[in-house]
Design a protein around this motif. Structure first.
Motif, PDB file in Angstrom:
ATOM      1  N   LYS A 200       0.832  -1.209   0.000  1.00 50.11           N
ATOM      2  CA  LYS A 200       0.000   0.000   0.000  1.00 50.11           C
ATOM      3  C   LYS A 200       0.863   1.253   0.000  1.00 50.11           C
ATOM      4  O   LYS A 200       0.557   2.231  -0.702  1.00 50.11           O
ATOM      5  CB  LYS A 200      -0.917  -0.001   1.221  1.00 50.11           C
ATOM      6  N   GLU A 201       1.970   1.237   0.758  1.00 50.97           N
ATOM      7  CA  GLU A 201       2.842   2.410   0.833  1.00 50.97           C
ATOM      8  C   GLU A 201       3.519   2.691  -0.502  1.00 50.97           C
ATOM      9  O   GLU A 201       3.658   3.854  -0.906  1.00 50.97           O
ATOM     10  CB  GLU A 201       3.882   2.200   1.938  1.00 50.97           C
ATOM     11  N   GLU A 202       3.932   1.634  -1.200  1.00 51.03           N
ATOM     12  CA  GLU A 202       4.550   1.809  -2.519  1.00 51.03           C
ATOM     13  C   GLU A 202       3.537   2.351  -3.527  1.00 51.03           C
ATOM     14  O   GLU A 202       3.845   3.266  -4.304  1.00 51.03           O
ATOM     15  CB  GLU A 202       5.121   0.468  -3.004  1.00 51.03           C
ATOM     16  N   ILE A 203       2.349   1.777  -3.505  1.00 50.92           N
ATOM     17  CA  ILE A 203       1.301   2.240  -4.417  1.00 50.92           C
ATOM     18  C   ILE A 203       0.954   3.700  -4.135  1.00 50.92           C
ATOM     19  O   ILE A 203       0.819   4.518  -5.055  1.00 50.92           O
ATOM     20  CB  ILE A 203       0.040   1.353  -4.306  1.00 50.92           C
ATOM     21  N   LYS A 204       0.816   4.033  -2.850  1.00 53.05           N
ATOM     22  CA  LYS A 204       0.448   5.401  -2.475  1.00 53.05           C
ATOM     23  C   LYS A 204       1.480   6.402  -2.951  1.00 53.05           C
ATOM     24  O   LYS A 204       1.133   7.493  -3.426  1.00 53.05           O
ATOM     25  CB  LYS A 204       0.279   5.499  -0.959  1.00 53.05           C
ATOM     26  N   ALA A 205       2.760   6.054  -2.851  1.00 53.45           N
ATOM     27  CA  ALA A 205       3.809   6.962  -3.308  1.00 53.45           C
ATOM     28  C   ALA A 205       3.669   7.256  -4.798  1.00 53.45           C
ATOM     29  O   ALA A 205       3.783   8.412  -5.237  1.00 53.45           O
ATOM     30  CB  ALA A 205       5.183   6.357  -3.009  1.00 53.45           C
ATOM     31  N   ALA A 206       3.401   6.210  -5.594  1.00 58.98           N
ATOM     32  CA  ALA A 206       3.241   6.402  -7.039  1.00 58.98           C
ATOM     33  C   ALA A 206       1.973   7.190  -7.347  1.00 58.98           C
ATOM     34  O   ALA A 206       1.981   8.083  -8.217  1.00 58.98           O
ATOM     35  CB  ALA A 206       3.208   5.043  -7.743  1.00 58.98           C
ATOM     36  N   VAL A 207       0.887   6.879  -6.640  1.00 56.41           N
ATOM     37  CA  VAL A 207      -0.375   7.595  -6.854  1.00 56.41           C
ATOM     38  C   VAL A 207      -0.206   9.075  -6.546  1.00 56.41           C
ATOM     39  O   VAL A 207      -0.694   9.943  -7.292  1.00 56.41           O
ATOM     40  CB  VAL A 207      -1.498   6.971  -5.990  1.00 56.41           C
ATOM     41  N   GLU A 208       0.478   9.395  -5.455  1.00 53.77           N
ATOM     42  CA  GLU A 208       0.697  10.795  -5.090  1.00 53.77           C
ATOM     43  C   GLU A 208       1.441  11.548  -6.187  1.00 53.77           C
ATOM     44  O   GLU A 208       1.093  12.692  -6.504  1.00 53.77           O
ATOM     45  CB  GLU A 208       1.463  10.878  -3.776  1.00 53.77           C
ATOM     46  N   GLU A 209       2.437  10.903  -6.769  1.00 55.55           N
ATOM     47  CA  GLU A 209       3.205  11.565  -7.836  1.00 55.55           C
ATOM     48  C   GLU A 209       2.336  11.819  -9.061  1.00 55.55           C
ATOM     49  O   GLU A 209       2.417  12.887  -9.678  1.00 55.55           O
ATOM     50  CB  GLU A 209       4.431  10.717  -8.212  1.00 55.55           C
ATOM     51  N   ALA A 210       1.508  10.856  -9.401  1.00 59.33           N
ATOM     52  CA  ALA A 210       0.620  11.037 -10.546  1.00 59.33           C
ATOM     53  C   ALA A 210      -0.378  12.151 -10.290  1.00 59.33           C
ATOM     54  O   ALA A 210      -0.574  13.036 -11.128  1.00 59.33           O
ATOM     55  CB  ALA A 210      -0.114   9.732 -10.853  1.00 59.33           C
ATOM     56  N   HIS A 211      -1.005  12.120  -9.133  1.00 60.72           N
ATOM     57  CA  HIS A 211      -2.041  13.103  -8.825  1.00 60.72           C
ATOM     58  C   HIS A 211      -1.468  14.508  -8.706  1.00 60.72           C
ATOM     59  O   HIS A 211      -2.148  15.483  -9.054  1.00 60.72           O
ATOM     60  CB  HIS A 211      -2.782  12.697  -7.552  1.00 60.72           C
ATOM     61  N   LYS A 212      -0.232  14.628  -8.230  1.00 60.62           N
ATOM     62  CA  LYS A 212       0.412  15.950  -8.187  1.00 60.62           C
ATOM     63  C   LYS A 212       0.509  16.558  -9.573  1.00 60.62           C
ATOM     64  O   LYS A 212       0.401  17.774  -9.748  1.00 60.62           O
ATOM     65  CB  LYS A 212       1.819  15.844  -7.592  1.00 60.62           C
TER      66      LYS A 212
END
Length: 407
Positions: A200-212
């Motif tokens: 979940k932490e790895e996915i969240k990091a990637a999602v945050e970068e995309a959404h930014k």
């Protein structure tokens, strides 16, 4: 300059799930956009319009397929072929698959994993008018754990910092979205479809970068724990969603997370089987999950989860240009035909964030249109009987079909 066109005497399906409009007309302006539409006695047709009479036919928006793989040859073992051939050969085949897909009535696609950014180059070439194909959104390299599902064509990442860097790398390359592998899958040997992979932490990091960066995210997610990890990390769409429980379905409804079922992918693997040369490991895994896949698609639909059509075209014997078969499977497994068409038009456009451009019949939207011989509401298989295709008001000509069939 494009001429004004009036497509007349058609039954119009507007893509939003509303009842069809009989005796309709769609007026296309010089910019290739829908100027007006409705019943013929209610619409003023410009005196200089080119009239095209489609008496007895059905008109609907072009199909939006939110999960294809143009770099994949839909043979018994696409991964093996893809990893052994040159990027140039992959690109040539991908261009032919894009043309075949357009000629099947699919005017917009989301490519969900290619090879060495061939997908991004093809997207740009289509946009520039150098190749003919659907409007493309492309994800670049998939983000997967070391040795995870799709590792042979992906960006292998381990830990939050590598997840961020991998995401940023795809965005730097020009990806329109990120595809993140939350679980194992059918086609990669040695991994299980239901097992969680990226955390979940790895996915969240990637999602945050995309959404930014204002980009959306999608996850290959088949098992319950992996799907939950992705949803809790803020993912925008769940691809496949084979194993869903009631809690996941409820959360998807509440958070408006999309499901892209890709029913066609395991269908063709199990249908063709070992006799067609599909690897033993893939057939065994597909056979083991296909009933759960169908059952949970039904549950999600009945619960009101947002569903968008995606075919996974390019997986074994899941042919480019046969995309509408996914609609037939959706209807077979309980979806109303108008709702199925909505998943393939308005809902797909909503998922991509372009419902102000495509996905329905409405003034100001691109004239991406299909003319069908028959009535797909009465018989969904009629959606394969395509008479004419328009992309941004331009009719795709028969000679282009001949080119596609020759490659």
């Amino acid at each position: 300059m494009k001429a004004i066109k009036a497509l007349t005497n058609v039954t119009i399906i507007d893509g939003t799930g509303k009842e069809p409009v009989p005796n309709g007309v769609v007026v296309i302006n010089e910019q290739g956009e829908i100027h007006s539409w409705g019943e013929m006695d209610e619409i003023d047709i410009p005196s200089d319009a080119e009239i095209r009479d489609y008496q007895g036919k059905t008109l609907m928006p072009g199909i939006v397929d939110t999960h294809v793989h143009f770099c994949f040859e839909p043979c018994a073992d696409p991964f093996s072929v893809l990893t052994k051939e040159s990027d140039a050969r992959t690109g040539l085949k991908a261009a032919s698959y894009a043309l075949k897909t357009l000629l099947s009535g699919v005017t917009t696609v989301r490519d969900m994993g290619g090879k060495n950014y061939v997908d991004l180059d093809l997207r740009d070439s289509i946009h520039e008018g150098k190749h003919l194909g659907p409007r493309m959104f492309a994800s670049g390299k998939i983000l997967t754990m070391t040795g995870g599902h799709g590792w042979a064509i992906g960006e292998e990442i381990d830990g939050e910092s590598e997840a961020r860097k991998g995401a940023r790398k795809q965005l730097k390359k020009g990806a329109d979205l990120l595809k993140i592998m939350a679980t194992g899958g059918v086609m990669t040997e040695g991994v299980e479809p239901g097992s969680p992979q990226l955390t979940k932490e790895e996915i969240k990091a990637a999602v945050e970068e995309a959404h930014k960066g204002g980009k959306k995210t999608a996850t290959h997610a088949q098992g319950i724990r992996g799907i939950k990890n992705a949803i809790e990390a803020g993912i925008d769409s769940v691809e496949h969603g084979i194993f869903l429980d009631n809690d996941i379905i409820e959360t998807m409804v509440e958070q408006e997370v999309y499901l892209v079922p890709t029913l066609s992918a395991p269908y063709w693997i199990s249908e063709k089987g070992r006799e067609a040369g599909i690897p033993e490991h893939a057939v065994k895994k597909s056979d083991a999950i296909i009933e759960d896949h169908v059952s949970n698609f039904k549950k999600a639909y009945e619960a009101g989860v947002n569903i968008a059509l995606g075919t996974d075209a390019g997986t074994p014997f899941n042919e480019h240009g046969k995309n509408s078969f996914e609609l037939e499977l959706m209807v077979k497994h309980g979806m109303d035909p108008l709702e199925a068409i909505k998943t393939a038009t308005y809902m797909g456009a909503e998922l991509l964030g372009i419902s102000d451009k495509v996905g329905q019949i409405a003034p100001g939207l691109y004239a991406d249109l299909l003319i069908i011989d028959g009535d797909p509401v009465a018989d969904i298989e009629d959606i394969e009987k395509i008479h004419s295709i328009y992309k941004m008001g331009r009719e795709i000509k028969p000679e282009e079909l001949t080119i596609a069939e020759s490659v």
